[in-house]
Motif scaffolding. Sequence first.
Motif, PDB file in Angstrom:
ATOM      1  N   ALA A  57       0.831  -1.208   0.000  1.00  0.00           N
ATOM      2  CA  ALA A  57       0.000   0.000   0.000  1.00  0.00           C
ATOM      3  C   ALA A  57       0.864   1.255   0.000  1.00  0.00           C
ATOM      4  CB  ALA A  57      -0.933  -0.016   1.214  1.00  0.00           C
ATOM      5  N   GLN A  58       1.932   1.241   0.784  1.00  0.00           N
ATOM      6  CA  GLN A  58       2.824   2.393   0.846  1.00  0.00           C
ATOM      7  C   GLN A  58       3.542   2.598  -0.494  1.00  0.00           C
ATOM      8  OE1 GLN A  58       4.153   5.696   2.527  1.00  0.00           O
ATOM      9  NE2 GLN A  58       3.017   4.233   3.781  1.00  0.00           N
ATOM     10  N   ALA A  59       3.913   1.498  -1.130  1.00  0.00           N
ATOM     11  CA  ALA A  59       4.573   1.601  -2.425  1.00  0.00           C
ATOM     12  C   ALA A  59       3.659   2.237  -3.460  1.00  0.00           C
ATOM     13  CB  ALA A  59       5.028   0.220  -2.891  1.00  0.00           C
ATOM     14  N   HIS A  60       2.398   1.826  -3.472  1.00  0.00           N
ATOM     15  CA  HIS A  60       1.444   2.407  -4.417  1.00  0.00           C
ATOM     16  C   HIS A  60       1.211   3.891  -4.102  1.00  0.00           C
ATOM     17  CE1 HIS A  60       0.896  -1.345  -6.302  1.00  0.00           C
ATOM     18  NE2 HIS A  60       0.065  -1.887  -5.433  1.00  0.00           N
ATOM     19  N   GLN A  61       1.120   4.203  -2.832  1.00  0.00           N
ATOM     20  CA  GLN A  61       0.877   5.591  -2.437  1.00  0.00           C
ATOM     21  C   GLN A  61       2.025   6.493  -2.871  1.00  0.00           C
ATOM     22  OE1 GLN A  61      -0.272   6.119   1.684  1.00  0.00           O
ATOM     23  NE2 GLN A  61       0.548   8.191   1.736  1.00  0.00           N
ATOM     24  N   ARG A  62       3.233   5.993  -2.791  1.00  0.00           N
ATOM     25  CA  ARG A  62       4.410   6.796  -3.109  1.00  0.00           C
ATOM     26  C   ARG A  62       4.825   6.687  -4.575  1.00  0.00           C
ATOM     27  NH1 ARG A  62       6.717   9.237   0.989  1.00  0.00           N
ATOM     28  NH2 ARG A  62       6.271   8.581   3.134  1.00  0.00           N
ATOM     29  N   GLY A  63       4.113   5.877  -5.344  1.00  0.00           N
ATOM     30  CA  GLY A  63       4.468   5.729  -6.750  1.00  0.00           C
ATOM     31  C   GLY A  63       5.783   5.007  -6.963  1.00  0.00           C
ATOM     32  N   ALA A  64       6.109   4.083  -6.066  1.00  0.00           N
ATOM     33  CA  ALA A  64       7.355   3.328  -6.196  1.00  0.00           C
ATOM     34  C   ALA A  64       7.278   2.399  -7.406  1.00  0.00           C
ATOM     35  CB  ALA A  64       7.615   2.512  -4.927  1.00  0.00           C
ATOM     36  N   HIS A  65       8.430   2.054  -7.913  1.00  0.00           N
ATOM     37  CA  HIS A  65       8.530   1.135  -9.054  1.00  0.00           C
ATOM     38  C   HIS A  65       8.457  -0.291  -8.511  1.00  0.00           C
ATOM     39  CE1 HIS A  65      10.930  -0.055 -12.946  1.00  0.00           C
ATOM     40  NE2 HIS A  65       9.957  -0.896 -12.665  1.00  0.00           N
ATOM     41  N   LEU A  66       7.251  -0.737  -8.211  1.00  0.00           N
ATOM     42  CA  LEU A  66       7.032  -2.055  -7.607  1.00  0.00           C
ATOM     43  C   LEU A  66       6.311  -2.964  -8.583  1.00  0.00           C
ATOM     44  CD1 LEU A  66       7.041  -3.965  -5.085  1.00  0.00           C
ATOM     45  CD2 LEU A  66       4.774  -3.015  -4.550  1.00  0.00           C
ATOM     46  N   ASP A  67       6.883  -4.148  -8.811  1.00  0.00           N
ATOM     47  CA  ASP A  67       6.219  -5.217  -9.549  1.00  0.00           C
ATOM     48  C   ASP A  67       5.939  -6.361  -8.582  1.00  0.00           C
ATOM     49  OD1 ASP A  67       6.199  -3.983 -12.079  1.00  0.00           O
ATOM     50  OD2 ASP A  67       8.276  -4.583 -12.432  1.00  0.00           O
ATOM     51  N   VAL A  68       4.865  -7.096  -8.840  1.00  0.00           N
ATOM     52  CA  VAL A  68       4.431  -8.157  -7.928  1.00  0.00           C
ATOM     53  C   VAL A  68       4.187  -9.445  -8.701  1.00  0.00           C
ATOM     54  CG1 VAL A  68       2.664  -8.899  -6.276  1.00  0.00           C
ATOM     55  CG2 VAL A  68       3.375  -6.494  -6.341  1.00  0.00           C
ATOM     56  N   ILE A  69       4.685 -10.531  -8.164  1.00  0.00           N
ATOM     57  CA  ILE A  69       4.363 -11.871  -8.645  1.00  0.00           C
ATOM     58  C   ILE A  69       3.600 -12.575  -7.527  1.00  0.00           C
ATOM     59  CG2 ILE A  69       5.284 -14.118  -9.341  1.00  0.00           C
ATOM     60  CD1 ILE A  69       7.728 -12.643 -10.457  1.00  0.00           C
ATOM     61  N   ASP A  70       2.415 -13.051  -7.840  1.00  0.00           N
ATOM     62  CA  ASP A  70       1.602 -13.745  -6.849  1.00  0.00           C
ATOM     63  C   ASP A  70       1.650 -15.252  -7.086  1.00  0.00           C
ATOM     64  OD1 ASP A  70       0.449 -11.788  -5.070  1.00  0.00           O
ATOM     65  OD2 ASP A  70      -0.669 -11.036  -6.795  1.00  0.00           O
ATOM     66  N   VAL A  71       1.738 -15.991  -5.981  1.00  0.00           N
ATOM     67  CA  VAL A  71       1.649 -17.451  -6.012  1.00  0.00           C
ATOM     68  C   VAL A  71       0.438 -17.800  -5.144  1.00  0.00           C
ATOM     69  CG1 VAL A  71       2.925 -19.611  -5.732  1.00  0.00           C
ATOM     70  CG2 VAL A  71       4.176 -17.472  -6.085  1.00  0.00           C
ATOM     71  N   PRO A  72      -0.772 -17.791  -5.712  1.00  0.00           N
ATOM     72  CA  PRO A  72      -2.002 -17.865  -4.910  1.00  0.00           C
ATOM     73  C   PRO A  72      -2.077 -19.056  -3.966  1.00  0.00           C
ATOM     74  CG  PRO A  72      -2.521 -17.226  -7.154  1.00  0.00           C
ATOM     75  CD  PRO A  72      -1.070 -17.610  -7.145  1.00  0.00           C
TER      76      PRO A  72
END
Length: 242
Positions: free
Chosen positions: A195-210
Amino acid sequence: MAEPTYLQPFVLPVADVEPERDGAIDVYRPGEEAGEPLPVVVFVHGGPLPPQLRPTPREWPVFRGYGSLAAGSGAIGITIDHPLHSPADYPVAADALADAVARARELPGADRDRVALWFFSGGGLLTADWIGGAPEWLRCVAASYPVLAPLPGWEVDARFRPAEALASAGSLPILLTRAGLEDAEIADGVGAFTAQAHQRGAHLDVIDVPEGRHSFDVLDHAPASRAAVTRAMSWVLRELRA
């Protein structure tokens, strides 16, 4: 008696590479000599772990697997043992990591200006030092099923708050691999970081393993686990070669 989790095999079949031991680091090199300096991927294990635990993390199948995978992908893989034996040990573990990274950058054949750090589990709190004001040679940070906030009862130096470090992350590429069946207390910290990364516009990529559990790369021998590891390594190499 069931085999300990840390001795179970790596989920991805890779050609085993025998590392060179260089003091505090193990060095995995591609089989053929390269004509130019190679990027470096440093793998940072979790904890806290008992000081008497044997074998130590760089001997575990999972980190031998990651080191071999990096070498097989045309990079120099580095594994280390750092002294994270209690929550109070994060500062000394951070110093050991910094020393290991400095050593890795000076290796013959290493490109000192193309380095990636890849953290696992309890090693996730160590990302804070590197996310906040990353040096130019650090091309990316990856974290798999990481602890990104101190767990209940952990007394950890305030320096190790990855979500707060995002304020100084700039354009540093960050990869987060999330286990869908993660422990609730760890998942809360991961959620707050995201959430903090999205708020700050960080260059975050996510891989989910459900359907993945914490340590899915040894516990869950399934196509989704293998795909997640493969995607994460491809992401790291892409950032190193950009």
